[in-house]
Design a protein around this motif. Structure first.
Motif, mmCIF file in Angstrom:
data_model
loop_
_atom_site.group_PDB
_atom_site.id
_atom_site.type_symbol
_atom_site.label_atom_id
_atom_site.label_comp_id
_atom_site.label_asym_id
_atom_site.label_seq_id
_atom_site.Cartn_x
_atom_site.Cartn_y
_atom_site.Cartn_z
ATOM 1 N N TYR A 55 0.846 -1.180 0.000
ATOM 2 C CA TYR A 55 0.000 0.000 0.000
ATOM 3 C C TYR A 55 0.890 1.242 0.000
ATOM 4 N N GLU A 56 0.455 2.274 -0.731
ATOM 5 C CA GLU A 56 1.202 3.525 -0.779
ATOM 6 C C GLU A 56 0.230 4.694 -0.740
ATOM 7 N N GLY A 57 0.690 5.822 -0.208
ATOM 8 C CA GLY A 57 -0.158 7.001 -0.166
ATOM 9 C C GLY A 57 0.602 8.210 0.339
ATOM 10 N N HIS A 64 -0.048 12.441 2.014
ATOM 11 C CA HIS A 64 -1.037 13.338 2.604
ATOM 12 C C HIS A 64 -0.362 14.608 3.097
#
Length: 362
Positions: free
Chosen positions: A340-342, A344
């Motif tokens: 998973y990558e993200g 913010h």
């Protein structure tokens, strides 16, 4: 730890006198879910839900800082619930005026549980460039009694702590520091050590536990006296906590939980009289592992890169305003191998208004 933090209304400590079960809460959020640091090194997360993971010998502490609720951009990623910052003593904090060498012996005890704690330290500053602290403490305690005079089974504890702190100042404005802390707490514990469980119930079945926590921090600071634009700080650290459990219920087994946190941080503060600006980058890697001897194991790894800026404004003697911005890019590999990558952006703003010395709004 209860006595040390008793004056802060936002802070409480659970677990009573059972050091392996103690946790610090800030407005009801426990330290494993806050950003908890020792000399800037982020500590471990939850290894086992009935045990604390971030204990420290209160005698080592020079200062403890708390931030409740959402904090500023300097506190790192995943800091929604608040922050706890522990700062340990160095030789400058222990030496008396004019001293270049010192030592101490400490003894304390309590009748409930026949607890005895002893410790020893030597510290010194051979010259203006170098100082050191060597410290060790140990505690022996039997089961204590509750308010009704009943013995709390398996509440005995024997935590020990060792610390080395070295500080080197090679030139004016330069400082290099290294701190290493090892904490160990072994013994026979209830399966649910943080609960008051009836001794005849299965959750009270004792199990042998071994807890070891290692924290290593290397930091550098450059703060020239004639340049308020430069207060450069760099830090690299590793914190690892390992808990080995040997339960006998419902069948004998050996379970090991490990949580390792590594990080790098680089920041600078520029001072413009009544306004200061702090900006920098950081990187955090967290690895957790659970395994059963002769059986399965599972692990997760997360990595976060962050960039931040925070401004502090002393608008007047009574009004202080802070505002900042933080960007984090994170990745996670879970126990099933999924990726998973993200990213913010997290803005923040806060103020403190102090109309009198005894009253503040924030």
């Amino acid at each position: 730890m209860n006595e040390l933090l008793s004056r802060s209304p936002d802070v409480s400590v659970s677990g009573g006198n059972r050091t392996p079960a103690q946790r610090v809460y800030v407005r009801g959020v426990d330290d494993a879910r806050l950003t908890s640091t020792i000399n800037g090194a982020r500590t471990s997360g939850v290894i086992f839900p009935h045990n604390g993971s971030n204990g420290i010998d209160p005698f080592l502490l020079e200062r403890v800082e708390f931030e409740a609720g959402t904090v500023n951009a300097l506190s790192g990623p995943a800091t929604l619930g608040g922050a706890i910052r522990y700062e340990t003593r160095d030789a400058e904090d222990l030496l008396l005026p004019g001293q270049t060498f010192g030592g101490l012996l400490r003894f304390s005890g309590q009748t409930n549980g026949d607890q005895l704690t002893y410790g020893a330290a030597i510290y010194g500053r051979p010259d203006e460039r170098f100082s050191y602290v060597l410290y060790y403490s140990d505690t022996f305690a039997d089961n204590y009694e509750d308010g009704d005079g009943n013995e709390v089974t398996f509440s005995d504890n024997e935590p020990s702590t060792a610390m080395i702190d070295l500080d080197f100042r090679p030139a004016e404005g330069h400082e290099l520091s290294f701190t290493s802390i090892r904490r160990e707490d072994n013994g026979l514990r209830s399966f649910q050590a943080n609960f008051g469980v009836n001794p005849i119930l299965p959750p009270a079945t004792p199990e042998d536990q071994e807890l070891i926590q290692m924290t290593n921090v290397l930091s550098y600071r450059f703060n020239p006296a004639d340049n308020p634009m430069i207060d450069l700080q760099a830090r690299i650290y590793e914190n690892e906590t390992e808990l080995v459990r040997r339960p006998t219920f419902p069948f004998p087994s050996t379970i090991t939980g490990t949580w390792r946190t590594r990080g790098i941080e680089l920041r600078n503060t520029s001072d413009f009289d009544r306004f200061s600006l702090t900006y920098g980058v950081d990187y955090t890697e967290e690895f957790s592992l659970g395994e059963v001897a002769g059986g399965p194991s599972a692990s997760e790894t997360s990595r976060t890169f962050g960039a931040f800026v925070q401004g502090d404004f002393d608008i007047s003697d009574q009004l202080f305003v802070t505002a900042g911005l933080r960007f984090d890019a994170a990745s996670l590999t879970d126990i099933a191998g999924n990726e998973y990558e993200g990213g913010h952006i997290s803005p923040n703003i806060g103020f403190r208004y102090t109309p009198t010395d005894d009253l503040a709004f924030f």
